[in-house]
Write an enzyme that holds these catalytic residues in place. Structure first.
Site, mmCIF file in Angstrom:
data_model
loop_
_atom_site.group_PDB
_atom_site.id
_atom_site.type_symbol
_atom_site.label_atom_id
_atom_site.label_comp_id
_atom_site.label_asym_id
_atom_site.label_seq_id
_atom_site.Cartn_x
_atom_site.Cartn_y
_atom_site.Cartn_z
ATOM 1 C CB ILE A 70 -0.994 -0.009 1.184
ATOM 2 C CG1 ILE A 70 -2.004 1.130 1.064
ATOM 3 C CG2 ILE A 70 -0.280 0.003 2.499
ATOM 4 C CD1 ILE A 70 -3.204 0.970 1.990
ATOM 5 C CB ALA A 71 2.586 3.086 -2.024
ATOM 6 C CD GLU A 104 4.192 -9.400 6.180
ATOM 7 O OE1 GLU A 104 3.950 -10.589 6.406
ATOM 8 O OE2 GLU A 104 3.819 -8.835 5.122
ATOM 9 C CE1 TYR A 116 -2.018 -0.471 6.708
ATOM 10 C CE2 TYR A 116 0.045 -0.720 7.883
ATOM 11 C CZ TYR A 116 -0.650 -0.519 6.705
ATOM 12 O OH TYR A 116 0.034 -0.352 5.528
#
Length: 176
Positions: A70-71, A104, A116
């Site tokens: 994810i970016a 991670e 998160y």
């Protein structure tokens, strides 16, 4: 994400993750599985001017999901775009029948960890030296999707900061 997104994704990948950026081959391999019946789901975010400003990927196999990547472009961080991309992955994992969703995250990335945690992910372990070549540890986090669904959790309803128009999140639909 489609094949034509790989070049701008690679540019953003190298900008955000200079030490451990994925290669073009890795993205091509992931996209080979992002097809109907495949094990991957990739999505991109596109700004109103057409620039690709974010992307995210999910692997779902045998009832288990894993956030592959994810970016978000630095100029769009803090606008709710990361939450929108993550919400898309959580929904897709649920749609694919995953009971758990793992990921991670670098132990030194507190901002991502907070995102998160907002979604209900909880720490479950450490992978020593996971991020190479720097040897940075990864915090492993888990979201119990079955429990979240039973609690009526709706990650897509998370608040977005006011005054920040969010780029459009494009799903990896099979035909455009």
């Amino acid at each position: 994400m489609r094949w034509w997104d790989i070049a701008p994704v690679l540019a953003l990948e190298r900008e955000l993750f200079p030490e451990d950026a994925w290669s073009a081959g890795m993205f091509w391999s992931e996209l080979a599985e992002a097809r109907p019946g495949g094990t991957r789901h990739y999505t991109v975010a596109v700004a109103p001017d057409g620039a690709l400003v974010g992307y995210a990927g999910l692997m779902a196999v045998a009832g288990e999901g894993d956030v592959q990547t994810i970016a978000v472009d630095g100029r769009h961080q803090g606008t709710g775009l990361g939450a929108a991309l993550l919400a898309d992955l959580v929904r897709e994992a649920g749609r694919r029948g995953c009971a758990d969703l793992l990921l991670e995250v670098r132990v030194d990335n507190a901002r991502a960890q907070r995102l998160y945690e907002r979604f209900g992910f909880e720490p479950v372990g450490i992978r020593r030296g996971y991020y190479q070549p720097a040897g940075v540890d990864a915090l492993v986090m888990r979201l119990d999707l079955a429990a979240a669904a039973a609690d009526g959790a709706a990650p897509e309803d998370l608040d977005e900061p006011a005054g920040h128009p969010r780029p459009d999140v494009k799903k990896d639909t099979p035909h455009g």
